[in-house]
Design a protein around this motif. Sequence first.
Motif, short mmCIF file in Angstrom:
data_model
loop_
_atom_site.label_atom_id
_atom_site.label_comp_id
_atom_site.label_asym_id
_atom_site.label_seq_id
_atom_site.Cartn_x
_atom_site.Cartn_y
_atom_site.Cartn_z
N ASN A 160 0.34 -1.54 -0.14
CA ASN A 160 -0.32 0.25 -0.37
C ASN A 160 0.46 1.24 -0.40
OD1 ASN A 160 -1.94 2.18 0.46
ND2 ASN A 160 -2.90 1.55 1.95
N THR A 161 1.11 2.06 -1.13
CA THR A 161 1.97 3.23 -1.20
C THR A 161 1.37 3.95 -1.04
OG1 THR A 161 1.10 3.96 -3.46
CG2 THR A 161 3.08 2.03 -3.48
N HIS A 162 0.03 4.61 0.14
CA HIS A 162 -0.86 5.63 0.83
C HIS A 162 -0.65 5.38 1.92
CE1 HIS A 162 -2.30 6.85 -3.42
NE2 HIS A 162 -2.19 5.34 -3.49
N GLU A 163 0.28 4.20 2.51
CA GLU A 163 0.08 4.10 3.93
C GLU A 163 0.68 4.93 4.89
OE1 GLU A 163 1.35 0.01 7.06
OE2 GLU A 163 1.68 -0.08 4.63
N LYS A 164 0.85 5.30 6.16
CA LYS A 164 1.25 6.04 6.41
C LYS A 164 2.42 5.20 7.16
CE LYS A 164 -0.92 9.84 6.58
NZ LYS A 164 -0.49 11.45 5.70
N TYR A 165 3.89 5.80 7.57
CA TYR A 165 5.02 4.95 8.38
C TYR A 165 6.47 6.06 7.83
CZ TYR A 165 7.89 6.06 4.11
OH TYR A 165 8.04 6.94 2.77
N SER A 166 6.80 4.87 9.05
CA SER A 166 8.27 5.89 9.17
C SER A 166 9.95 5.08 9.11
CB SER A 166 8.57 6.61 10.48
OG SER A 166 8.37 5.27 11.59
N HIS A 167 10.79 5.38 8.48
CA HIS A 167 11.60 4.75 8.39
C HIS A 167 12.18 4.50 9.62
CE1 HIS A 167 12.03 4.96 4.05
NE2 HIS A 167 12.22 5.94 4.00
N HIS A 168 12.98 4.93 10.57
CA HIS A 168 13.09 4.67 11.56
C HIS A 168 12.22 3.38 12.49
CE1 HIS A 168 10.96 8.33 12.85
NE2 HIS A 168 10.47 7.50 13.81
N VAL A 208 22.43 13.07 5.80
CA VAL A 208 21.69 14.32 5.43
C VAL A 208 21.35 14.18 7.07
CG1 VAL A 208 21.79 13.92 3.44
CG2 VAL A 208 19.72 12.59 4.72
N LEU A 209 20.56 15.44 7.18
CA LEU A 209 19.95 15.54 8.75
C LEU A 209 18.54 15.56 8.85
CD1 LEU A 209 20.45 16.03 12.00
CD2 LEU A 209 21.48 16.85 11.82
N GLY A 210 17.33 15.71 9.22
CA GLY A 210 16.21 15.82 8.97
C GLY A 210 16.38 17.58 9.76
N GLY A 211 15.64 18.31 9.19
CA GLY A 211 15.93 20.03 9.55
C GLY A 211 16.99 20.42 9.18
N ALA A 232 19.10 6.21 10.64
CA ALA A 232 20.03 6.03 11.75
C ALA A 232 20.35 6.71 13.24
CB ALA A 232 21.49 5.73 11.92
N ILE A 233 19.54 8.62 12.70
CA ILE A 233 20.01 9.26 13.58
C ILE A 233 18.32 9.53 14.19
CG2 ILE A 233 20.16 11.84 13.48
CD1 ILE A 233 22.42 12.09 12.24
N ASP A 234 17.35 9.16 13.87
CA ASP A 234 16.30 9.58 13.64
C ASP A 234 15.80 8.09 14.63
OD1 ASP A 234 16.09 11.74 12.52
OD2 ASP A 234 13.96 9.94 10.14
N PHE A 235 16.71 6.75 14.32
CA PHE A 235 16.29 5.88 15.78
C PHE A 235 16.83 5.99 17.06
CE2 PHE A 235 17.57 1.71 17.07
CZ PHE A 235 16.17 1.23 16.79
N ALA A 236 18.09 6.47 16.87
CA ALA A 236 18.39 6.91 17.72
C ALA A 236 18.38 8.08 19.13
CB ALA A 236 20.12 7.28 18.11
N LEU A 237 17.44 9.10 18.26
CA LEU A 237 16.92 10.12 18.74
C LEU A 237 15.42 9.43 19.92
CD1 LEU A 237 17.12 12.71 16.57
CD2 LEU A 237 18.01 12.60 18.93
N THR A 238 15.05 7.92 19.17
CA THR A 238 12.97 7.61 19.66
C THR A 238 12.97 6.50 20.30
OG1 THR A 238 13.34 6.27 16.55
CG2 THR A 238 12.52 8.22 17.37
N HIS A 239 14.76 5.85 19.59
CA HIS A 239 14.79 4.19 20.98
C HIS A 239 16.00 4.54 21.55
CE1 HIS A 239 11.28 3.02 18.85
NE2 HIS A 239 11.28 3.53 17.99
N GLU A 245 5.15 11.41 0.57
CA GLU A 245 3.89 12.44 0.88
C GLU A 245 3.79 11.76 2.08
OE1 GLU A 245 1.10 12.57 -1.86
OE2 GLU A 245 3.10 13.96 -3.02
N ASN A 246 3.27 10.31 2.94
CA ASN A 246 2.99 10.03 3.66
C ASN A 246 4.30 8.93 4.60
OD1 ASN A 246 0.05 9.51 2.84
ND2 ASN A 246 0.55 8.06 1.03
N GLU A 247 5.43 10.04 4.61
CA GLU A 247 6.62 9.85 5.43
C GLU A 247 5.81 10.24 6.81
OE1 GLU A 247 11.50 9.67 5.81
OE2 GLU A 247 10.53 10.16 4.19
N ILE A 248 6.33 9.31 8.14
CA ILE A 248 5.90 10.83 8.98
C ILE A 248 7.52 10.89 8.92
CG2 ILE A 248 4.95 10.21 11.47
CD1 ILE A 248 3.06 8.03 10.54
N LEU A 249 7.23 12.43 9.83
CA LEU A 249 8.75 12.54 10.44
C LEU A 249 9.28 12.78 11.45
CD1 LEU A 249 9.62 15.41 7.67
CD2 LEU A 249 10.00 13.22 7.09
N VAL A 250 9.82 12.84 12.28
CA VAL A 250 10.36 12.74 13.58
C VAL A 250 10.55 14.27 13.92
CG1 VAL A 250 12.22 12.83 15.23
CG2 VAL A 250 11.75 11.08 13.60
#
Length: 267
Positions: free
Chosen positions: A54-62, A109-112, A89-96, A190-195
């Motif tokens: 489902n390419t319309h599913e909400k998700y996040s890589h981390h 690269v780095l979010g934001g 990797a940075i997103d994962f380390a921040l959230t977990h 468009e459906n990626e949920i960012l940190v």
Amino acid sequence: PPPPPPPPPFFFYTPNPQTAILSGLVGSEMCIRDRHYQVIRYDVRGYGQSIPNNTHEKYSHHEDLLAILDHLGVESTHVLGLSMGGSIAIDFALTHPDKTDSLIPVSSVLGGYDDEYIESWAQYPTYSTKKRNSQKNEKRTVDVFKESGLDAAKDHIFNDFKQGVENIDLLRNILDEYAGLQLTHPEINENEILVTPLPVKRLVELKMPTLIIVGEQDSRGIHGIATLIEQEVEMVRKVKIGNVGHMCSMQNSVEFNQIVLDFLKDL
């Protein structure tokens, strides 16, 4: 906006009793395996053979990464990512942080992070060492795709990234396996949920041992990110590899592997 050009697949490195997850380090697999690390590989959602139903599913890589760890029964891990994989990797380390034994962002690269070259690169431009800071209007891969199709877009990426790569056939194979879903199905991005808050504002939260690796000839923006991480993170070491650009693990795999192994050995 669409993410950068397709990264190499993720790798999991599993020594006893620890685990290390490395993203985008094709050239490192045999070196780590020779040192008694088990290697498990997967493709990031939308890349390689990881084609979502489902390419319309909400998700996040981390969170995808967390789901794989949970599925494999891995309690904690060393996390390494190259390029977009570094951001994951940075997103994962921040959230977990409880699951992150150490963090190794490579050419990350780095979010934001606000930089004109990073922002334009996120729209799929080419990214060669020679052009990295001089041509703001470089044709984007997404434009090549719209004009000439997916195969032309893959060739566009290949011709730009191949400079200095030790194994050209491996790079070609990576792109051949790329389904191009970020181009053919823009709704995935468009459906990626960012940190949130943005990772660029949260680097001080990273308390685990951190190794930054960057190629000497990489872009101004990538070096800016590396410097910012170095300034903000407490337990940090930065290593610059000479005479290589963005794909440093594929341009000098021997030195790259040794840097990573030395860091893990010292923990």
